[in-house]
Structure formats: C-alpha cells, structure tokens
Design a protein around this motif. Sequence first.
Motif, mmCIF file in Angstrom:
data_model
loop_
_atom_site.group_PDB
_atom_site.id
_atom_site.type_symbol
_atom_site.label_atom_id
_atom_site.label_comp_id
_atom_site.label_asym_id
_atom_site.label_seq_id
_atom_site.Cartn_x
_atom_site.Cartn_y
_atom_site.Cartn_z
ATOM 1 N N ILE A 1 15.942 -18.879 16.368
ATOM 2 C CA ILE A 1 15.429 -20.204 16.737
ATOM 3 C C ILE A 1 13.958 -20.327 16.351
ATOM 4 C CG2 ILE A 1 14.911 -21.738 18.668
ATOM 5 C CD1 ILE A 1 17.417 -20.605 20.073
ATOM 6 N N THR A 2 13.155 -19.324 16.741
ATOM 7 C CA THR A 2 11.728 -19.334 16.410
ATOM 8 C C THR A 2 11.510 -19.272 14.903
ATOM 9 O OG1 THR A 2 11.169 -18.293 18.506
ATOM 10 C CG2 THR A 2 9.544 -18.119 16.756
ATOM 11 N N ASP A 3 12.245 -18.398 14.233
ATOM 12 C CA ASP A 3 12.117 -18.278 12.774
ATOM 13 C C ASP A 3 12.438 -19.600 12.083
ATOM 14 O OD1 ASP A 3 11.470 -15.634 13.114
ATOM 15 O OD2 ASP A 3 13.446 -14.857 12.551
ATOM 16 N N SER A 4 13.486 -20.279 12.549
ATOM 17 C CA SER A 4 13.895 -21.552 11.951
ATOM 18 C C SER A 4 12.819 -22.610 12.131
ATOM 19 C CB SER A 4 15.208 -22.034 12.583
ATOM 20 O OG SER A 4 16.250 -21.108 12.369
ATOM 21 N N ALA A 5 12.227 -22.650 13.338
ATOM 22 C CA ALA A 5 11.176 -23.635 13.617
ATOM 23 C C ALA A 5 9.958 -23.401 12.742
ATOM 24 C CB ALA A 5 10.792 -23.576 15.092
ATOM 25 N N LEU A 6 9.509 -22.164 12.672
ATOM 26 C CA LEU A 6 8.305 -21.856 11.903
ATOM 27 C C LEU A 6 8.524 -22.056 10.402
ATOM 28 C CD1 LEU A 6 7.095 -18.714 13.869
ATOM 29 C CD2 LEU A 6 6.049 -20.991 13.866
ATOM 30 N N TYR A 7 9.724 -21.731 9.937
ATOM 31 C CA TYR A 7 10.008 -21.907 8.507
ATOM 32 C C TYR A 7 9.878 -23.366 8.095
ATOM 33 C CZ TYR A 7 12.276 -21.913 3.983
ATOM 34 O OH TYR A 7 12.533 -22.094 2.638
ATOM 35 N N MET B 1 25.374 -19.471 13.761
ATOM 36 C CA MET B 1 24.875 -19.316 12.397
ATOM 37 C C MET B 1 25.385 -18.047 11.716
ATOM 38 S SD MET B 1 23.296 -22.006 11.721
ATOM 39 C CE MET B 1 22.794 -21.422 10.117
ATOM 40 N N GLU B 2 26.153 -17.247 12.406
ATOM 41 C CA GLU B 2 26.676 -16.015 11.805
ATOM 42 C C GLU B 2 27.671 -16.279 10.683
ATOM 43 O OE1 GLU B 2 28.121 -13.636 15.010
ATOM 44 O OE2 GLU B 2 26.114 -13.205 15.805
ATOM 45 N N VAL C 1 17.862 -18.868 8.482
ATOM 46 C CA VAL C 1 16.522 -19.367 8.809
ATOM 47 C C VAL C 1 16.276 -20.727 8.167
ATOM 48 C CG1 VAL C 1 14.048 -18.947 8.451
ATOM 49 C CG2 VAL C 1 15.537 -17.081 9.202
ATOM 50 N N GLN C 2 16.777 -20.924 6.965
ATOM 51 C CA GLN C 2 16.517 -22.147 6.217
ATOM 52 C C GLN C 2 17.474 -23.291 6.565
ATOM 53 O OE1 GLN C 2 16.545 -21.100 2.054
ATOM 54 N NE2 GLN C 2 14.984 -19.531 2.298
ATOM 55 N N TYR C 3 18.538 -22.989 7.281
ATOM 56 C CA TYR C 3 19.616 -23.958 7.510
ATOM 57 C C TYR C 3 19.135 -25.205 8.254
ATOM 58 C CZ TYR C 3 24.341 -25.614 8.581
ATOM 59 O OH TYR C 3 25.495 -26.361 8.662
ATOM 60 N N LEU C 4 18.408 -25.007 9.345
ATOM 61 C CA LEU C 4 17.945 -26.130 10.154
ATOM 62 C C LEU C 4 16.924 -26.973 9.396
ATOM 63 C CD1 LEU C 4 18.607 -27.246 12.907
ATOM 64 C CD2 LEU C 4 16.775 -25.859 13.892
ATOM 65 N N SER C 5 16.129 -26.321 8.569
ATOM 66 C CA SER C 5 15.150 -27.038 7.744
ATOM 67 C C SER C 5 15.843 -28.030 6.814
ATOM 68 C CB SER C 5 14.329 -26.025 6.936
ATOM 69 O OG SER C 5 13.409 -26.675 6.097
ATOM 70 N N ILE D 1 24.208 -30.299 15.142
ATOM 71 C CA ILE D 1 24.136 -29.264 14.109
ATOM 72 C C ILE D 1 25.545 -28.949 13.589
ATOM 73 C CG2 ILE D 1 23.657 -26.812 13.692
ATOM 74 C CD1 ILE D 1 21.236 -27.155 15.602
ATOM 75 N N LYS D 2 26.491 -28.831 14.506
ATOM 76 C CA LYS D 2 27.871 -28.546 14.096
ATOM 77 C C LYS D 2 28.433 -29.674 13.246
ATOM 78 C CE LYS D 2 29.044 -25.550 18.001
ATOM 79 N NZ LYS D 2 29.868 -25.395 19.230
ATOM 80 N N ASN D 3 28.001 -30.912 13.545
ATOM 81 C CA ASN D 3 28.469 -32.078 12.783
ATOM 82 C C ASN D 3 27.641 -32.324 11.515
ATOM 83 O OD1 ASN D 3 30.464 -32.632 14.676
ATOM 84 N ND2 ASN D 3 29.114 -33.934 15.895
ATOM 85 N N LYS D 4 26.599 -31.501 11.328
ATOM 86 C CA LYS D 4 25.695 -31.616 10.181
ATOM 87 C C LYS D 4 25.049 -33.007 10.088
ATOM 88 C CE LYS D 4 28.255 -28.171 7.511
ATOM 89 N NZ LYS D 4 28.965 -27.854 6.259
ATOM 90 N N ASP D 5 24.785 -33.596 11.264
ATOM 91 C CA ASP D 5 24.153 -34.920 11.307
ATOM 92 C C ASP D 5 23.242 -34.984 12.534
ATOM 93 O OD1 ASP D 5 23.388 -37.551 11.158
ATOM 94 O OD2 ASP D 5 25.323 -38.351 11.831
#
Length: 268
Positions: free
Chosen positions: A142-148, A104-105, A114-118, A72-76
């Motif tokens: 974490i949960t919000d990101s998964a569900l989104y 993520m702060e 929330v949308q970042y991981l998507s 995630i930190k490497n954006k890959d």
Amino acid sequence: MSAKVLTFGNFKGGTGKTTNSTMIGFELSNRGQKVLLLDLDPQGNATNLYLKTKAVLGGEIVIFNSTLMSAIKNKDLSSAIINIKDNLDVLPSATDFSLFPRYMEFLENYEDRVQYLSKLIEPLKEKYDYIIIDIPPTISLITDSALYMSDYCIIVLQTHERSLQGAEAFIQYIQNDVIDKFGAPNLDVLGVLPVLLKNGAPVDISTLENAKEEFGEENMFKKTIRNMERLKRYDITGITDADMHDKRVSQVYIEVTDELLKRIGDTE
C-alpha cells in the motif's frame, strides 16, 4: 493539466498524517482547487472525517456502497468517488482494503503490483488539481503504491522521539527502496511538517532542534502545527466553521497551505 499527487507519511502511527492531509485538502478546495483525497488506510479515518464533514455542511448522512477495494476490482476508481463539498471528493477506504496486497498476488512481479494503482488513478489526474493520499504507517505494498504514484511526499513529524525515528526511516525508505528500487518517476520530499505534542514543552523544543539538525532547517516547514483541541474534535464532528476556535484552526491551515504551495512552486 495533470493533478499533482501528494502523500503524507511517517512510519510512526498517530503523528497527524490523517489530520494534516484532510485539513490541507479542505483548504485547497476552499481556494477553488479541485481536490481528491485517496484514502489508502484500511482504518478509513480520513474517509470518516470527510463523511462527517459532508453531514455537517449539507445535513446528508452518507452510506457508501462501493469502496476503494471494490472499485479496484472493477478497474474503475471513479465508480467509488463521493463528493464532500464544492471542489472536494474522496475515494473512500474501508476494512476490505486490507486485502489489497493479497488481491494483487495475481501479478507475479512485485514491481508490477507497485505500479498497478498508479495506472488506475491516471484517468482521474486530468479531473483534479491535487490528489492527496493518506496511508497507513507501515512498510507494505500500500505504501509503495502510494509513493510510486506521488509527485511529492510531506513527512509529518510529531515532536516525539519515536516520531522522529519514524520520519528518518521513512525518508531513507523513500530513497533506498521506492526511488532506487522501483524508479518512482516523479517523487520528491517536499519537506517535514512539525506537529507539536504539547505547546512549548521542553521535549517538543528539543525534538524540533534535533529534527532541524537531522533534516536541515531549510527542509522543515516554517509553520508548526500547534496542539489544538478543536482539531481533535473534528474526528468526532467533522470539520466545522462555527466559532473563533474553528477560525483559529482555519488560519493555521491557510498558512500551512500557503507554504506548501510555495514549496511546490520552488521545486518546479
């Protein structure tokens, strides 16, 4: 064709989310479907189960250098993917993923977090038929990101009153917070998958009846996961295919996966 994204959830821990997400992912891959398991639980139980399975299947002990958090930190995210067997990969979690909300702060707007991981997972969706997400039993980024990012959520319900309460809270949270607040573009509850605490016990039967009243019988998976000692052993050994007990477990998840695919087909 873009992957369908499935999250297994309940706000009560120990209900069988990890067991069912890993077993259904394993069965889908056996059918020639390309599957990625995205482990968003910092405990990494799904990761550990699949790595043990890889060792059983190929005799290869895996020590991974790149975790989901570092990817995630490497954006890959592709840099951390580990192949388990034909058609089955895992994005491995570790304790460092507990730092994800703090990391993520750097984004001031919570909705952007929330949308970042998507957005990071989007390139991988063209490479898989299914992305299955295992999450911790908490209300968190974490949960919000998964569900989104999910198309479907499967509520895993152990036949225990606290699990029923956790399932009720989870469904309310999906509707009131994730869909209404963040506008999750595709999210739909696929159904409630019952997991028996004890086979045939009065409490289990009573909880199942209460769940049918609460959620509607049509929203309950017809196939119930019975209490099987072999399933518990997989946490230690990985998924095996050695004897009749393994074949019994396999048959259960063939039937559960059949129903899951039918439910997906009925919604589309």
